[in-house]
Design a protein around this motif. Structure first.
Motif, mmCIF file in Angstrom:
data_model
loop_
_atom_site.group_PDB
_atom_site.id
_atom_site.type_symbol
_atom_site.label_atom_id
_atom_site.label_comp_id
_atom_site.label_asym_id
_atom_site.label_seq_id
_atom_site.Cartn_x
_atom_site.Cartn_y
_atom_site.Cartn_z
ATOM 1 N N GLU A 1 0.800 -1.263 -0.056
ATOM 2 C CA GLU A 1 -0.009 0.039 -0.105
ATOM 3 C C GLU A 1 0.898 1.284 -0.066
ATOM 4 O OE1 GLU A 1 -3.246 0.085 -0.029
ATOM 5 O OE2 GLU A 1 -3.538 -2.255 0.130
ATOM 6 N N ALA A 2 0.508 2.363 -0.420
ATOM 7 C CA ALA A 2 0.996 3.580 -0.347
ATOM 8 C C ALA A 2 1.408 4.039 0.893
ATOM 9 C CB ALA A 2 0.397 4.800 -1.305
ATOM 10 N N GLY A 3 0.379 3.624 1.780
ATOM 11 C CA GLY A 3 0.541 3.816 3.411
ATOM 12 C C GLY A 3 1.168 3.199 4.002
ATOM 13 N N SER A 4 2.275 2.331 3.620
ATOM 14 C CA SER A 4 3.074 1.197 4.569
ATOM 15 C C SER A 4 3.493 2.095 5.626
ATOM 16 C CB SER A 4 4.224 0.799 3.647
ATOM 17 O OG SER A 4 4.977 -0.062 4.313
ATOM 18 N N ILE A 5 3.434 1.348 6.914
ATOM 19 C CA ILE A 5 3.603 1.938 8.201
ATOM 20 C C ILE A 5 4.973 1.676 8.556
ATOM 21 C CG2 ILE A 5 1.246 1.666 8.843
ATOM 22 C CD1 ILE A 5 1.996 -0.720 10.640
ATOM 23 N N ALA A 6 5.903 0.980 7.834
ATOM 24 C CA ALA A 6 7.229 0.565 8.433
ATOM 25 C C ALA A 6 7.988 2.058 8.293
ATOM 26 C CB ALA A 6 7.928 -0.436 7.583
ATOM 27 N N LEU A 7 8.773 2.303 9.223
ATOM 28 C CA LEU A 7 9.702 3.415 9.397
ATOM 29 C C LEU A 7 10.942 3.195 8.848
ATOM 30 C CD1 LEU A 7 8.586 4.485 13.240
ATOM 31 C CD2 LEU A 7 7.854 5.320 11.309
ATOM 32 N N ASP B 1 -6.356 3.965 10.192
ATOM 33 C CA ASP B 1 -5.881 4.283 8.799
ATOM 34 C C ASP B 1 -4.902 5.474 8.953
ATOM 35 O OD1 ASP B 1 -8.030 3.085 7.078
ATOM 36 O OD2 ASP B 1 -9.271 4.028 8.491
ATOM 37 N N ALA B 2 -4.109 5.894 7.767
ATOM 38 C CA ALA B 2 -2.948 6.592 7.883
ATOM 39 C C ALA B 2 -2.143 6.814 8.807
ATOM 40 C CB ALA B 2 -3.776 8.155 7.379
ATOM 41 N N GLN B 3 -1.832 5.738 9.460
ATOM 42 C CA GLN B 3 -1.062 5.624 10.886
ATOM 43 C C GLN B 3 0.287 6.429 10.449
ATOM 44 O OE1 GLN B 3 -0.809 2.335 13.385
ATOM 45 N NE2 GLN B 3 1.442 2.383 13.241
#
Length: 482
Positions: A86-92, A344-346
């Motif tokens: 996803e475009a919003g991948s949550i990995a930093l 969402d959007a985390q």
């Protein structure tokens, strides 16, 4: 007639909790004794004052992007699970990358492990490195020590209504689901309010109503950024009349033979007196050097903005600065911030949320370091709490409801620069994973709170009373307080 008399007696009994000193020696939450307060003010010093501040993160903060394991094995697992298409991948990003996580070094090493904080928490890293902040790893509601096998088999008593926002907020604050009457902050206030010449200022919320501060005798006192909210029209001109204000006060606080009106008038009168004492104490503190918080930088936009959480903590600081005038030696405070339900959007949302948390805590620490000429860091301890942690797995661009979570303790009395507890294995399908990376807590909220209560001055017997499940745990003190 007998039923009416019984009802009257019950009403007066309940009213006495608000209006009189009981056999326990704890004065009414609203009662004021100005002569006693003057004496206490002269005796109150930095050394015999303590305050605890609960910072509640409503919505359930994602702990796995707040404190991270960065050793090679852990980081590989982290990137594998938290990177999505996803475009919003949550990995930093990794340490050293643009916007990468911030490395921290704990005094107590954990073999083969290394750790970091979220990129937005630069101020918290500074406090951690300075030894005034610590991390408690994987804490959450538990009734008794529980293994994964026991959880799956249902062979031990579990906290009720897990993964429910309202119920878990209440469990954290009051060890019972939504509808609980007493919180552990309020119960600590009940037991220590006798140290204060005016118990109304024992349990104070700068963030609205919170069950955490509700006691059996002590009732939370709610304030805004300007202090207590006054009853309008009691001073100055009212409807063009210079005397209408005093007339209004006589109406709402005057004596009467009706029992309901009588008690309402008594409570109103005491509330007016409390406000008249708190407001000038806070005003004096502000004028004497409790600074306004600076603006924080939104990491997503680079723009400067006001930080409402820092303003809540400024309110707390101003009340602490007025402790001598208020005759306070033990106080429990509550501040909070919402928005942490990041389904969402985390990555974007949490970056801004944690920037505000880090900025506000750093402001509070600096203010406590020189509070109207006194270093109050050793007397004031702030701790974080939240509904629950979140799943380690991603739903695409967010995370879902979990259980255990990592939390911060900040203050001069904290044994800082340390991570308490064995940091969980990073990944899925391990001994603390109850599903989707949701953590079975290593430490209970009772152990977390009991450690703070011990520092605050409660005896073991009192701690047993405040934390009903603590008797089930052999380790009553997690050791993070000096």
């Amino acid at each position: 007639m007998s039923k009416l008399n019984a009802s009257r007696r019950e009403f007066l009994r309940l009213s006495s909790l608000l209006s009189s000193a009981g056999a326990l020696g704890v004065a009414s939450p609203f009662a004021l004794n100005l002569a006693t307060m003057s004496s206490a003010a002269a005796q109150t010093s930095v050394g015999d004052y303590k305050a605890i501040v609960c910072l509640f993160l409503y919505g359930a903060n994602d702990h796995a992007n707040t404190v991270l394991a960065t050793d090679s094995t852990s980081w590989t697992q982290y990137q594998t699970v938290r990177t999505t298409n996803e475009a919003g991948s949550i990995a930093l990003p990794a340490i050293g990358a643009n916007g990468g996580v911030i490395p921290i070094v704990s005094n107590t090493t954990q073999a083969g492990r290394s750790f970091a904080l979220h990129p937005s928490m630069t101020e918290l890293k500074t406090l951690f490195d300075a030894g005034r902040a610590a991390i408690i790893s994987n804490v959450g509601p538990l009734v008794m020590p529980t293994t994964l096998e026991q959880y799956k088999a249902g062979s031990v008593k579990l906290p009720p209504k897990l993964f429910s926002h309202n119920d878990q907020q209440s469990l954290w604050q009051a060890y019972a689901p939504e509808g609980a009457s007493y919180g552990w902050g309020g119960r600590m206030g009940d037991l220590l309010a006798a140290n204060n010449s005016n118990p109304v200022f024992t349990a104070i919320s700068a963030s609205g109503n919170a069950v955490f501060l509700s006691g059996r005798n002590v009732i939370q006192y709610q304030v805004g950024s300007s202090g207590a909210v006054p009853i309008a029209g009691l001073s100055g001109s009212l409807f063009g009349s210079a005397t209408a204000g005093s007339t209004l006060r006589n109406i709402i606080s005057g004596d009467t033979s009706n029992y309901f009106q009588k008690e309402h008038a008594a409570v109103t009168s005491r509330a007016i007196n409390a406000q008249s004492l708190l407001s000038p104490a806070m005003a004096a503190a502000g004028g004497n050097g409790v600074p306004n918080p600076s603006q924080y930088t939104n990491p997503n936009t680079g723009a400067l903005a006001n930080n409402a959480l820092a303003i809540q903590l400024q309110t707390v600081a101003r009340i602490i600065a007025g402790r001598s005038t208020l005759g306070a030696k033990r106080q429990v405070f509550f501040v909070s911030m919402g928005g942490f339900d990041t389904h969402d959007a985390q990555r974007t949302a949490q970056a801004d949320l944690l920037a505000r948390v880090s900025h506000a805590i750093a402001y509070f620490d600096t203010t406590m370091g020189n509070l109207v000429g006194s270093n109050m860091r050793n007397q004031v301890t702030l701790f974080t709490a939240s509904d629950f942690g979140r799943t380690f797995t991603s739903n695409g661009d967010g995370t879902d409801h979990g259980w255990g979570s990592h939390h911060f303790i900040v203050g001069g009395a904290v044994k800082g620069k340390d991570i308490y507890g064995t940091f969980p294995v990073t990944g899925l399908k391990h001994s603390q994973d109850v599903g989707s990376g949701s953590l079975l807590p290593q430490f209970s909220v009772d152990q977390y709170g009991a450690t703070l209560a011990n520092w605050f001055g409660l005896s073991n017997t009192q701690i047993n009373d405040v934390f009903p499940n603590i008797v089930n745990f052999s380790n009553r003190n997690l050791g993070f307080m000096g």
